[in-house]
Design a protein around this motif. Structure first.
Motif, PDB file in Angstrom:
ATOM      1  N   LYS A  79      -1.038   0.961 -10.470  1.00 53.31           N
ATOM      2  CA  LYS A  79       0.073   0.052 -10.200  1.00 53.31           C
ATOM      3  C   LYS A  79       1.075   0.031 -11.361  1.00 53.31           C
ATOM      4  O   LYS A  79       2.266  -0.201 -11.153  1.00 53.31           O
ATOM      5  CB  LYS A  79      -0.457  -1.352  -9.919  1.00 53.31           C
ATOM      6  N   GLU A  80       0.594   0.286 -12.584  1.00 51.06           N
ATOM      7  CA  GLU A  80       1.518   0.367 -13.710  1.00 51.06           C
ATOM      8  C   GLU A  80       2.467   1.551 -13.556  1.00 51.06           C
ATOM      9  O   GLU A  80       3.663   1.453 -13.882  1.00 51.06           O
ATOM     10  CB  GLU A  80       0.745   0.487 -15.022  1.00 51.06           C
ATOM     11  N   ASP A  81       1.941   2.682 -13.044  1.00 52.63           N
ATOM     12  CA  ASP A  81       2.796   3.845 -12.772  1.00 52.63           C
ATOM     13  C   ASP A  81       3.846   3.499 -11.715  1.00 52.63           C
ATOM     14  O   ASP A  81       5.026   3.854 -11.848  1.00 52.63           O
ATOM     15  CB  ASP A  81       1.959   5.035 -12.276  1.00 52.63           C
ATOM     16  N   GLU A  82       3.411   2.806 -10.665  1.00 54.42           N
ATOM     17  CA  GLU A  82       4.338   2.443  -9.603  1.00 54.42           C
ATOM     18  C   GLU A  82       5.416   1.484 -10.117  1.00 54.42           C
ATOM     19  O   GLU A  82       6.563   1.522  -9.660  1.00 54.42           O
ATOM     20  CB  GLU A  82       3.584   1.835  -8.427  1.00 54.42           C
ATOM     21  N   ALA A  83       5.056   0.630 -11.068  1.00 48.62           N
ATOM     22  CA  ALA A  83       6.049  -0.268 -11.660  1.00 48.62           C
ATOM     23  C   ALA A  83       7.115   0.526 -12.408  1.00 48.62           C
ATOM     24  O   ALA A  83       8.313   0.226 -12.317  1.00 48.62           O
ATOM     25  CB  ALA A  83       5.363  -1.260 -12.596  1.00 48.62           C
ATOM     26  N   LEU A  84       6.694   1.550 -13.152  1.00 44.39           N
ATOM     27  CA  LEU A  84       7.654   2.379 -13.892  1.00 44.39           C
ATOM     28  C   LEU A  84       8.531   3.190 -12.935  1.00 44.39           C
ATOM     29  O   LEU A  84       9.726   3.391 -13.194  1.00 44.39           O
ATOM     30  CB  LEU A  84       6.906   3.292 -14.858  1.00 44.39           C
ATOM     31  N   ILE A  98      15.227  -7.288  -5.151  1.00 41.36           N
ATOM     32  CA  ILE A  98      14.006  -6.605  -4.706  1.00 41.36           C
ATOM     33  C   ILE A  98      13.365  -7.443  -3.612  1.00 41.36           C
ATOM     34  O   ILE A  98      13.349  -8.683  -3.682  1.00 41.36           O
ATOM     35  CB  ILE A  98      12.989  -6.433  -5.841  1.00 41.36           C
ATOM     36  N   MET A  99      12.798  -6.758  -2.614  1.00 45.60           N
ATOM     37  CA  MET A  99      11.952  -7.421  -1.625  1.00 45.60           C
ATOM     38  C   MET A  99      10.696  -6.585  -1.472  1.00 45.60           C
ATOM     39  O   MET A  99      10.764  -5.396  -1.157  1.00 45.60           O
ATOM     40  CB  MET A  99      12.665  -7.558  -0.286  1.00 45.60           C
ATOM     41  N   SER A 100       9.530  -7.185  -1.738  1.00 44.91           N
ATOM     42  CA  SER A 100       8.268  -6.457  -1.655  1.00 44.91           C
ATOM     43  C   SER A 100       7.400  -7.045  -0.561  1.00 44.91           C
ATOM     44  O   SER A 100       7.550  -8.210  -0.168  1.00 44.91           O
ATOM     45  CB  SER A 100       7.522  -6.504  -2.989  1.00 44.91           C
ATOM     46  N   PHE A 101       6.441  -6.212  -0.084  1.00 43.57           N
ATOM     47  CA  PHE A 101       5.516  -6.662   0.941  1.00 43.57           C
ATOM     48  C   PHE A 101       4.081  -6.418   0.494  1.00 43.57           C
ATOM     49  O   PHE A 101       3.750  -5.335  -0.011  1.00 43.57           O
ATOM     50  CB  PHE A 101       5.771  -5.921   2.264  1.00 43.57           C
ATOM     51  N   SER A 102       3.238  -7.425   0.664  1.00 42.08           N
ATOM     52  CA  SER A 102       1.802  -7.342   0.433  1.00 42.08           C
ATOM     53  C   SER A 102       1.504  -6.767  -0.960  1.00 42.08           C
ATOM     54  O   SER A 102       2.058  -7.229  -1.947  1.00 42.08           O
ATOM     55  CB  SER A 102       1.160  -6.528   1.560  1.00 42.08           C
ATOM     56  N   TRP A 103       0.642  -5.710  -1.047  1.00 43.21           N
ATOM     57  CA  TRP A 103       0.243  -5.196  -2.352  1.00 43.21           C
ATOM     58  C   TRP A 103       1.365  -4.507  -3.099  1.00 43.21           C
ATOM     59  O   TRP A 103       1.231  -4.195  -4.286  1.00 43.21           O
ATOM     60  CB  TRP A 103      -0.959  -4.270  -2.211  1.00 43.21           C
ATOM     61  N   GLY A 104       2.502  -4.277  -2.441  1.00 42.51           N
ATOM     62  CA  GLY A 104       3.680  -3.811  -3.162  1.00 42.51           C
ATOM     63  C   GLY A 104       4.156  -4.826  -4.187  1.00 42.51           C
ATOM     64  O   GLY A 104       4.898  -4.492  -5.118  1.00 42.51           O
ATOM     65  N   ALA A 105       3.693  -6.074  -4.033  1.00 42.92           N
ATOM     66  CA  ALA A 105       4.064  -7.118  -4.988  1.00 42.92           C
ATOM     67  C   ALA A 105       3.482  -6.870  -6.366  1.00 42.92           C
ATOM     68  O   ALA A 105       4.044  -7.325  -7.370  1.00 42.92           O
ATOM     69  CB  ALA A 105       3.617  -8.483  -4.477  1.00 42.92           C
ATOM     70  N   VAL A 106       2.341  -6.177  -6.450  1.00 46.90           N
ATOM     71  CA  VAL A 106       1.720  -5.958  -7.761  1.00 46.90           C
ATOM     72  C   VAL A 106       2.643  -5.131  -8.646  1.00 46.90           C
ATOM     73  O   VAL A 106       2.983  -5.522  -9.772  1.00 46.90           O
ATOM     74  CB  VAL A 106       0.347  -5.272  -7.619  1.00 46.90           C
ATOM     75  N   ARG A 194      -9.969  -0.406  -5.867  1.00 49.20           N
ATOM     76  CA  ARG A 194     -10.859  -0.549  -7.026  1.00 49.20           C
ATOM     77  C   ARG A 194     -10.130  -1.165  -8.210  1.00 49.20           C
ATOM     78  O   ARG A 194     -10.687  -1.977  -8.955  1.00 49.20           O
ATOM     79  CB  ARG A 194     -11.436   0.811  -7.401  1.00 49.20           C
ATOM     80  N   GLN A 195      -8.852  -0.809  -8.372  1.00 46.16           N
ATOM     81  CA  GLN A 195      -8.059  -1.377  -9.459  1.00 46.16           C
ATOM     82  C   GLN A 195      -7.848  -2.871  -9.231  1.00 46.16           C
ATOM     83  O   GLN A 195      -7.990  -3.680 -10.144  1.00 46.16           O
ATOM     84  CB  GLN A 195      -6.719  -0.660  -9.558  1.00 46.16           C
ATOM     85  N   VAL A 196      -7.526  -3.234  -7.982  1.00 46.70           N
ATOM     86  CA  VAL A 196      -7.290  -4.643  -7.659  1.00 46.70           C
ATOM     87  C   VAL A 196      -8.561  -5.461  -7.859  1.00 46.70           C
ATOM     88  O   VAL A 196      -8.531  -6.567  -8.417  1.00 46.70           O
ATOM     89  CB  VAL A 196      -6.778  -4.776  -6.203  1.00 46.70           C
ATOM     90  N   LEU A 197      -9.701  -4.942  -7.413  1.00 45.48           N
ATOM     91  CA  LEU A 197     -10.957  -5.675  -7.532  1.00 45.48           C
ATOM     92  C   LEU A 197     -11.391  -5.853  -8.986  1.00 45.48           C
ATOM     93  O   LEU A 197     -12.176  -6.747  -9.292  1.00 45.48           O
ATOM     94  CB  LEU A 197     -12.058  -4.964  -6.746  1.00 45.48           C
ATOM     95  N   SER A 198     -10.874  -5.007  -9.872  1.00 49.13           N
ATOM     96  CA  SER A 198     -11.236  -5.116 -11.283  1.00 49.13           C
ATOM     97  C   SER A 198     -10.332  -6.074 -12.046  1.00 49.13           C
ATOM     98  O   SER A 198     -10.585  -6.390 -13.202  1.00 49.13           O
ATOM     99  CB  SER A 198     -11.180  -3.734 -11.955  1.00 49.13           C
TER     100      SER A 198
END
Length: 287
Positions: A79-84, A98-106, A194-198
């Motif tokens: 998700k850090e890569d996706e943020a960049l 910006i408008m995000s949906f569901s896990w795109g919010a991370v 797995r990233q989210v659960l951690s």
């Protein structure tokens, strides 16, 4: 609806397929960030109310949709890569919303925590910082299906859980899309789960505390997975935040029925164009 298509090189040398929907009457641009297992095509209902008011940018992550063929040797992205990647696209398209949906919010919140100078407001839909019992059950079952690469079970799980309130036509489209994804896309989604659960809620809370622009959190009244009550846990740190519950609607909000579409449109327009929404809508109708 006319779109300018382009492949944009972003963070890490990845290539992202984009669609830019111009609005000659607007000098404001909104970029949309989709959720897991989705492509930019999932934003068609939102595009219908956004494009008459803004320039709109849609994009597929490097591992999905029309971006995937441009990235043949792709490892797992966090998700850090996706943020960049999102920060690069914001600069490229000079987006200010910006408008995000569901896990795109991370990835969206991680990007906003960097305080990009261009962004003025953000809409965060169908997301909360809490992994409640229903969401945990969905993620654990999703892990099993994705690890086994069981296409039928993955698609069925999505439709029976977060997609439970979608109309039959959308469920059929959802099933067809999810059950025909590439193996790499399932692996990428498994990596995300797995990233989210951690992670824990404190990380998201601290991230939101760095965001200095107004945020609107939209959640469906019937959504058991990212509930309106759970979204309110952001309130203490997101001091410039507001919260709207969309009545009689589940996780997929404006995609579920016409009244939900109208309610989401009204909430988003009121937030992104404070004091200007009705005038902008009338001008769009005249145009």
């Amino acid at each position: 609806m006319y779109a300018e298509k382009a492949v944009v090189r972003v963070h890490g040398g990845h290539k992202v397929h984009t669609r830019f929907y111009p609005n000659p009457r607007s000098d404001s641009t909104v970029i949309l960030v989709n959720g897991s297992l989705a492509t930019s095509a999932s934003f068609q209902p939102a595009l219908r109310f956004l494009q008459p008011l803004f320039n709109v940018v849609l994009f597929d992550q490097p591992y999905s949709g029309q971006s995937r063929p441009h990235n043949p040797s792709l490892g797992m992205l966090g998700k850090e890569d996706e943020a960049l990647i999102l920060l690069d696209l914001i600069e490229h398209f000079r987006a200010d919303h910006i408008m995000s949906f569901s896990w795109g919010a991370v990835s969206t919140l991680l990007a906003l925590a960097q305080r990009p100078a261009r962004i003025r407001r953000a809409v965060i839909s169908s997301f909360s910082p809490m992994l409640n019992r229903d969401m945990m059950d969905y993620l654990v079952r999703g892990q099993e299906c994705l690890a086994a690469c069981d296409r039928h079970r993955i698609a069925t799980l999505v439709n029976e859980t977060i997609g439970e309130h979608l109309p039959p036509r959308f469920k059929r489209c959802n099933f067809r899309h999810i059950s025909t994804l590439e193996v790499h896309e399932y692996a990428q989604m498994l990596h995300h789960i797995r990233q989210v659960l951690s992670l824990d809620a404190d990380r998201y809370m601290q991230c939101v505390g760095n965001v200095d622009i107004p945020l609107l959190f939209l959640n469906g009244e019937l959504d058991k997975y990212t509930t309106p009550a759970d979204a309110l846990y952001f309130a203490d740190l997101a001091r410039r935040s507001s919260y709207v519950t969309i009545r009689n609607t589940g996780h997929f909000l404006e995609s579920e029925h016409q009244t939900a579409w109208e309610d989401v449109r009204a909430a988003v327009e009121h937030f992104l164009l404070p004091g200007e929404a009705e005038q902008a809508r009338r001008l769009a109708m005249v145009g």
